[in-house]
Design an enzyme around this catalytic site. Structure first.
Site, mmCIF file in Angstrom:
data_model
loop_
_atom_site.group_PDB
_atom_site.id
_atom_site.type_symbol
_atom_site.label_atom_id
_atom_site.label_comp_id
_atom_site.label_asym_id
_atom_site.label_seq_id
_atom_site.Cartn_x
_atom_site.Cartn_y
_atom_site.Cartn_z
ATOM 1 N N LYS A 55 -50.801 28.307 -108.905
ATOM 2 C CA LYS A 55 -50.878 28.593 -110.342
ATOM 3 C C LYS A 55 -51.911 27.691 -111.016
ATOM 4 O O LYS A 55 -52.749 28.155 -111.783
ATOM 5 C CB LYS A 55 -49.486 28.371 -110.943
ATOM 6 C CG LYS A 55 -49.310 28.985 -112.295
ATOM 7 C CD LYS A 55 -47.864 28.859 -112.753
ATOM 8 C CE LYS A 55 -46.971 29.838 -112.011
ATOM 9 N NZ LYS A 55 -45.546 29.509 -112.114
ATOM 10 N N ARG A 84 -44.265 24.203 -115.713
ATOM 11 C CA ARG A 84 -43.967 25.143 -114.619
ATOM 12 C C ARG A 84 -44.322 24.519 -113.277
ATOM 13 O O ARG A 84 -45.315 23.823 -113.157
ATOM 14 C CB ARG A 84 -44.813 26.415 -114.744
ATOM 15 C CG ARG A 84 -44.522 27.258 -115.954
ATOM 16 C CD ARG A 84 -45.514 28.429 -115.957
ATOM 17 N NE ARG A 84 -45.070 29.521 -116.782
ATOM 18 C CZ ARG A 84 -45.536 29.764 -118.002
ATOM 19 N NH1 ARG A 84 -46.449 28.970 -118.536
ATOM 20 N NH2 ARG A 84 -45.087 30.794 -118.691
ATOM 21 N N GLY A 99 -37.847 31.022 -106.312
ATOM 22 C CA GLY A 99 -36.582 30.312 -106.129
ATOM 23 C C GLY A 99 -36.724 28.813 -106.307
ATOM 24 O O GLY A 99 -35.768 28.071 -106.195
ATOM 25 N N MET A 102 -38.154 25.647 -109.004
ATOM 26 C CA MET A 102 -37.757 25.399 -110.385
ATOM 27 C C MET A 102 -38.270 26.474 -111.331
ATOM 28 O O MET A 102 -39.392 26.934 -111.206
ATOM 29 C CB MET A 102 -38.296 24.059 -110.843
ATOM 30 C CG MET A 102 -37.576 23.589 -112.082
ATOM 31 S SD MET A 102 -38.425 22.241 -112.891
ATOM 32 C CE MET A 102 -39.546 23.160 -113.898
ATOM 33 N N ARG A 149 -53.075 35.952 -110.411
ATOM 34 C CA ARG A 149 -52.887 35.722 -108.974
ATOM 35 C C ARG A 149 -53.102 37.044 -108.256
ATOM 36 O O ARG A 149 -53.056 38.104 -108.885
ATOM 37 C CB ARG A 149 -51.494 35.179 -108.676
ATOM 38 C CG ARG A 149 -50.402 36.111 -109.138
ATOM 39 C CD ARG A 149 -49.033 35.532 -108.866
ATOM 40 N NE ARG A 149 -48.039 36.304 -109.587
ATOM 41 C CZ ARG A 149 -46.785 35.958 -109.726
ATOM 42 N NH1 ARG A 149 -46.354 34.842 -109.206
ATOM 43 N NH2 ARG A 149 -45.943 36.713 -110.392
ATOM 44 N N HIS A 200 -29.423 49.340 -76.898
ATOM 45 C CA HIS A 200 -29.725 50.744 -76.615
ATOM 46 C C HIS A 200 -30.104 51.500 -77.886
ATOM 47 O O HIS A 200 -31.141 52.155 -77.959
ATOM 48 C CB HIS A 200 -28.500 51.380 -75.950
ATOM 49 C CG HIS A 200 -28.681 52.839 -75.681
ATOM 50 N ND1 HIS A 200 -28.233 53.814 -76.544
ATOM 51 C CD2 HIS A 200 -29.298 53.482 -74.676
ATOM 52 C CE1 HIS A 200 -28.547 54.995 -76.065
ATOM 53 N NE2 HIS A 200 -29.196 54.823 -74.927
ATOM 54 N N GLU A 237 -40.223 40.038 -65.613
ATOM 55 C CA GLU A 237 -39.158 39.957 -66.618
ATOM 56 C C GLU A 237 -38.032 39.018 -66.203
ATOM 57 O O GLU A 237 -37.005 38.937 -66.859
ATOM 58 C CB GLU A 237 -38.624 41.353 -66.960
ATOM 59 C CG GLU A 237 -38.202 42.179 -65.761
ATOM 60 C CD GLU A 237 -37.759 43.594 -66.140
ATOM 61 O OE1 GLU A 237 -37.458 43.860 -67.302
ATOM 62 O OE2 GLU A 237 -37.698 44.437 -65.216
ATOM 63 N N SER A 296 -46.610 43.954 -65.792
ATOM 64 C CA SER A 296 -46.281 44.301 -67.168
ATOM 65 C C SER A 296 -45.134 43.395 -67.579
ATOM 66 O O SER A 296 -44.098 43.362 -66.921
ATOM 67 C CB SER A 296 -45.880 45.768 -67.257
ATOM 68 O OG SER A 296 -45.554 46.076 -68.585
ATOM 69 N N GLY A 300 -42.014 42.284 -69.192
ATOM 70 C CA GLY A 300 -40.818 42.855 -69.812
ATOM 71 C C GLY A 300 -40.146 41.743 -70.599
ATOM 72 O O GLY A 300 -39.241 41.068 -70.123
ATOM 73 N N THR A 301 -40.628 41.558 -71.815
ATOM 74 C CA THR A 301 -40.191 40.378 -72.568
ATOM 75 C C THR A 301 -38.784 40.516 -73.130
ATOM 76 O O THR A 301 -38.236 39.539 -73.628
ATOM 77 C CB THR A 301 -41.190 40.077 -73.697
ATOM 78 O OG1 THR A 301 -41.517 41.312 -74.331
ATOM 79 C CG2 THR A 301 -42.446 39.439 -73.143
ATOM 80 N N ASN A 302 -38.186 41.707 -73.042
ATOM 81 C CA ASN A 302 -36.783 41.806 -73.469
ATOM 82 C C ASN A 302 -35.913 41.046 -72.487
ATOM 83 O O ASN A 302 -35.128 40.168 -72.863
ATOM 84 C CB ASN A 302 -36.326 43.272 -73.515
ATOM 85 C CG ASN A 302 -37.178 44.107 -74.440
ATOM 86 O OD1 ASN A 302 -37.743 43.600 -75.394
ATOM 87 N ND2 ASN A 302 -37.272 45.394 -74.156
ATOM 88 N N ASP A 303 -36.053 41.395 -71.221
ATOM 89 C CA ASP A 303 -35.268 40.692 -70.215
ATOM 90 C C ASP A 303 -35.764 39.262 -70.033
ATOM 91 O O ASP A 303 -34.969 38.350 -69.823
ATOM 92 C CB ASP A 303 -35.324 41.440 -68.876
ATOM 93 C CG ASP A 303 -34.292 42.556 -68.834
ATOM 94 O OD1 ASP A 303 -33.119 42.272 -69.127
ATOM 95 O OD2 ASP A 303 -34.658 43.701 -68.554
ATOM 96 N N CYS A 331 -44.722 45.273 -72.136
ATOM 97 C CA CYS A 331 -44.030 46.489 -72.565
ATOM 98 C C CYS A 331 -42.667 46.200 -73.185
ATOM 99 O O CYS A 331 -41.940 47.105 -73.539
ATOM 100 C CB CYS A 331 -43.895 47.465 -71.403
ATOM 101 S SG CYS A 331 -42.880 46.828 -70.063
ATOM 102 N N TYR A 359 -53.575 44.934 -72.500
ATOM 103 C CA TYR A 359 -52.986 45.908 -73.421
ATOM 104 C C TYR A 359 -51.593 45.475 -73.856
ATOM 105 O O TYR A 359 -50.963 44.634 -73.210
ATOM 106 C CB TYR A 359 -52.919 47.306 -72.783
ATOM 107 C CG TYR A 359 -51.908 47.437 -71.662
ATOM 108 C CD1 TYR A 359 -50.565 47.708 -71.945
ATOM 109 C CD2 TYR A 359 -52.291 47.286 -70.334
ATOM 110 C CE1 TYR A 359 -49.641 47.816 -70.926
ATOM 111 C CE2 TYR A 359 -51.360 47.399 -69.312
ATOM 112 C CZ TYR A 359 -50.032 47.658 -69.618
ATOM 113 O OH TYR A 359 -49.093 47.752 -68.630
HETATM 114 C C1 PEP Z 1 -38.018 44.516 -70.889
HETATM 115 O O1 PEP Z 1 -37.091 43.987 -70.288
HETATM 116 O O2 PEP Z 1 -38.753 43.924 -71.692
HETATM 117 C C2 PEP Z 1 -38.292 45.944 -70.688
HETATM 118 C C3 PEP Z 1 -39.343 46.501 -71.237
HETATM 119 O O3 PEP Z 1 -37.371 46.662 -70.000
HETATM 120 P P1 PEP Z 1 -35.976 47.164 -70.606
HETATM 121 O O4 PEP Z 1 -35.989 46.900 -72.066
HETATM 122 O O5 PEP Z 1 -35.898 48.606 -70.287
HETATM 123 O O6 PEP Z 1 -35.006 46.326 -69.846
HETATM 124 MG MG MG Z 2 -36.195 44.993 -68.587
#
Ligand code: PEP
Ligand code: MG
Length: 876
Positions: free
Chosen positions: A23, A93, A102, A104, A337, A455, A745, A764, A766-769, A831, A851
């Protein structure tokens, strides 16, 4: 030279944001370029830091500097703070380098006391106004600076209103206000043990201190933590002379944007009120007028405002959000601003400004929040309706967009309701593969359990359907068909609305705004494609999703989860037969039933993708996910498999696992039952060869083996793959090139990537697992724990949504280095769900992946984020 801690508005510029706060820097900039800004000064963020270093005290040197700048201000204004004839009044201010709502609040009319209030009444010829200002100041100062509870002020105020029978605040007379003021002053003594400070200089120092203190309050600390703002920045304090928009009919106040923040239209957008102070606009007691009507009330001031708005936009090269006041016909600028805007406006403004020559393409690309882009691809609620509605629950914003409809407690109900022409929302404790038909039929999915990679979340994102998961406030009784939220019980006759972008749940049906993709959106995407180096693939398991992703710009499929292809009602019986088969022969019989489905799906997908690469993953999930659940399922399975029901019970029991996520899944399935992999490879290769022939194209199938943690596992499955491929190519009389790679993964796979790369042509991630197993946090069951962690500031973000760069990211970097060491040309991609998260995409770019792969609707997000990663790297 001594360090300077306080700057007059004519000493700063917009480049001094770190010292003057946002400001203050903009007020200085407007002063510098000659705009009419009420004069003032800014106490710097450095002074704030010193305040904390000194243990919560303002240094005497800084106090002296403030007083010197005050002198200067008084000279410029020709008025003195506390002067009983013609008093100077100021506003105080806060203003941090990064905007922090949030913190003062503002204190207006500082300098009022028992004497100056009389002068103000005379000068404005409005005694009531003067006492009302004084009353407001006592209240604001008490609340914000002295921490007297607002509730106590309200009690006195409302008490007086009741006593005199006033309906509205404006019904109070000057005498009533005077009596309230006495009550307020007594309250100061009661709560603080001392009187309200009549000395304006003391008021000023107390207010400056209060702003500094507010930097360290719990709310501000939490806000910074959540937004990753450093605690070391400090806040500045702006002290500015007051101008009055409430001096009569030639005065007024307003706020305006240089362009329409909702649509981006190049036209002043805002509102103003005649004879009013800033607060009145916000309070909503009077209805403001549209900004273009301002010309009717103050023609000159409006003409000047239009000119200034234009000038500010040219100067800042961005859409501005401005506050102004007109005092006796004269215009004053109080703030400017960069304006906040909707996704639609962001895209339109960025493209327009490039066309106007105001910014270049790279700046335009950086101006658009990638997360926002996805909002443009989904229906959303009418903004006014959503703002007016109160959320009855909040869960995880698992898949964006908005949906509403009748509450359905099962997939069948959702399908029935949808078939009858009504909209349905599927409400479940959690979803399972069998809910697929219901998810397709529903407008949106709401679940009590489940996280960002559950899921429901994964499938909904794939379909581009809105979804809220992990909504702990829901109490669902699927038998009784009731949904209880707090005291309220909903049945399957009731309607709800869910917002997958915010995670909010509303009662009833909110109005939806349909999707409209503008030409400007495509322009932005084209510019992004020119710059990015990462390829963008998609996670898709049906020809329809693949087609959709190609339309959104996908350059390939990074993950086809073959288990998703079995969810269909027609196919589930065959896969069940396969699972319960007691010997290889029975299993092969069941697999033979699945083969034609798989083959025709793959053909559809290859046709949708053409020569674009497509990675197909061999079966991955824990098998029990597909086990029959209802007695009818059991009966049907018994008939088709010829296994007696009692025996089926035993088989199903044997398949149960304590820890299915760590059990019989991934490559372990292909190792124990190679015939599953054989069937899948046969389907992939046959489909590819047939499409190559039918379409006259070259396809290079990529076959991916999941959940590998050692080279020998990979080699074992690869042998099955190669043997089957040879057989198929022989039978088909055509050879094609195919690749075999693996998912990384499991942490061990990342650590042993050099060894594994010897057998894998691609990785590839598998960053979820990988996240689940690196953290040891279940991806499905820990939503509430993670929420708690974030609320308590233990973690900044949900690692299942935004990649944990220092831990999981470290494993990725390790695997990239090791993988390239033993196979320099190895193909690398991601992925997991993080492939669609902008910050994670930036990381993938830096880590040297080729990718990212994400759900179809996130493809445009990823295209933009990948371009931003390049631009940021260039600018770093
Ligand atoms: C993962 O584990 O990141 C993955 C892409 O496989 P899935 O989510 O099907 O386990
Ligand atoms: Mg997986």
């Amino acid at each position: 030279m001594e360090k300077q801690f306080v700057y007059s508005f004519n000493e700063g510029s917009k480049d001094m944001r770190d010292i003057l706060g946002g400001k203050g820097a903009n007020l200085a900039e407007m002063t510098k370029i000659g705009l009419p800004v009420p004069f003032g000064f800014t106490v710097s963020t450095e002074a704030c830091k010193k305040y904390y270093e000194d243990g919560g005290k303002i240094d005497q040197g800084i106090i002296d500097e403030i007083l010197t700048k005050l002198d200067e201000l008084e000279n410029v204004m020709g008025k003195k703070l506390g002067d009983p004839q013609d008093p100077l009044l100021v506003s105080v201010r806060s203003g941090a380098p990064i905007s922090m709502p949030g913190m003062m609040d503002t204190v207006l009319n500082l300098g009022l006391n028992d004497e100056t209030v009389v002068a103000l009444g005379k000068l404005t010829e409005n005694e009531r106004f003067a006492y009302d200002s004084y009353r407001r100041f006592l209240q604001m100062f008490g609340d914000v600076v002295m921490e007297v509870p607002m509730k106590r002020f309200n009690e006195i105020f409302d008490g007086k209103k009741a006593e005199v029978g006033a309906v509205y605040d404006v019904d109070l007379t000057t005498e009533d206000l005077k009596s309230i003021i006495e009550g307020y002053k007594a309250l100061y003594v009661e709560v603080l043990g001392h009187a309200f400070p009549q000395d304006p200089k003391e008021q000023l120092m107390e207010a400056v201190k209060a702003v500094f203190r507010s930097w360290g309050n719990d709310r501000a600390i939490l806000y910074r933590k959540l937004n990753e703002i450093s605690d070391d920045l400090g806040t500045a304090v702006n002290v500015q002379s007051m101008v009055f928009g409430n001096k009569g009919n030639d005065s007024g106040t307003g706020v305006a944007f240089t362009r329409n923040p909702a649509t981006g239209e190049k036209k002043l957008y805002g509102e103003f009120l005649v004879n009013a102070q800033g607060e009145d606009v916000v309070a909503g007691i009077r209805t403001p007028k549209k900004i273009d009507q301002m010309a009717d009330s103050f023609a000159d001031a409006y003409a000047e405002f239009e000119k200034i708005a234009n000038l500010l936009e040219q100067h800042y090269h961005d859409m501005q959000d401005m506050e102004f006041t007109v005092e006796n016909g004269k215009l004053f600028m109080l703030q400017t601003r960069n304006g906040k805007r909707t996704a639609e406006a962001a895209v339109n403004i960025a493209v327009d400004m490039v066309n106007e020559g105001l910014i270049d393409k790279k700046t335009a690309l950086l101006r658009i929040e990638p997360e926002f882009v996805e909002h443009l691809l989904h229906p959303r609620f009418d903004a006014d309706e959503e703002a007016a509605a109160t959320a009855i629950a909040k869960g995880l914003n698992a898949s964006p967009g908005a949906g509403c409809g009748r509450i359905c407690f099962s997939a069948d109900e959702a399908a029935e309701v949808a078939a009858s022409g009504e909209k349905a929302v599927l409400v479940r404790t959690e979803t399972s593969p069998e809910d697929l038909a219901g998810m397709v039929a529903a407008q949106g999915i709401l679940t009590q359990h489940g996280g960002a990679t559950s899921h429901a979340a994964v499938v909904a994102r794939g379909m581009g359907k809105c979804c809220v998961t992990g909504c702990a406030a829901l109490d669902i009784d699927e038998e009784a068909k009731t949904l209880t939220i707090g005291d309220k019980v909903f049945t399957d006759k009731d309607y709800i609305s869910i917002d997958g972008s915010t995670g909010e749940v509303f009662e009833g049906m909110l109005k939806l705004v349909p999707v409209e993709i503008s030409g400007n959106f495509n322009t932005i995407m084209k510019w992004a494609d020119e710059i990015r180096t990462l390829k963008i693939r998609t996670n898709a398991d049906t020809p329809r999703d693949a087609q959709q992703a190609v339309e959104f710009g996908a350059e390939g499929i990074g993950l086809c989860r073959t288990e998703h292809m079995f969810f269909d009602e027609e196919r589930i019986p065959a896969i069940r037969e396969m699972i319960v088969a007691e010997d290889e022969e029975a299993r092969r019989k069941a697999l033979a039933k699945l083969l034609p489905f798989q083959k025709s799906d793959f053909k559809g997908m290859y046709k949708a993708m053409g020569e674009r690469p497509m990675t197909v993953r061999l079966l991955d999930p824990p098998l029990h996910e597909f086990l029959p659940k209802t007695p009818e399922d059991m009966e049907q399975l018994s008939k088709s498999s010829g296994i007696a029901p009692e025996r089926l019970e035993v088989l199903a029991e044997n398949l149960k696992e304590v820890n299915p996520m760590l059990g019989h899944r991934g490559c372990r399935l292909a190792i124990t039952y190679p015939e599953i992999a054989e069937m899948q490879v046969e389907a992939i290769l046959t489909a590819a060869i047939e499409v190559c022939e039918e379409e006259g194209i070259e396809i290079v199938p990529e076959i991916m083996i999941p959940l590998v943690c050692s080279r020998n596992e990979l080699l074992n499955v690869k042998e099955t793959v190669d043997k089957t491929a040879e057989r198929v190519m022989e039978e088909k009389g055509r050879r094609i090139t195919y690749m075999v790679g693996t998912m990384i993964e499991i942490p061990r796979a990342a650590l042993r990537a050099d060894d594994i790369a010897k057998a894998a042509e691609f990785f590839s991630f598998g960053t979820n697992d990988l996240t689940q197993m690196t953290f040891g946090f279940s991806r499905d069951d820990t939503t509430n724990i993670i929420k708690d962690y974030i609320d308590r500031g233990i973690w900044d973000a949900n690692p299942f949504q935004t990649l944990d760069q220092s831990g999981v990211g470290h494993l990725i970097e390790t695997a990239v280095t090791l993988g390239k060491k033993s196979r320099p040309g190895i193909k690398l991609g991601i992925c997991g769900e993080h492939g669609g998260d902008p910050r994670s995409i930036e990381f993938c770019h830096k880590a040297g992946l080729q990718y990212v792969s994400c759900s179809p609707f996130r493809v445009p997000v990823a295209r933009l984020a990948a371009a931003q990663a390049v631009i940021k790297e260039e600018q770093a």
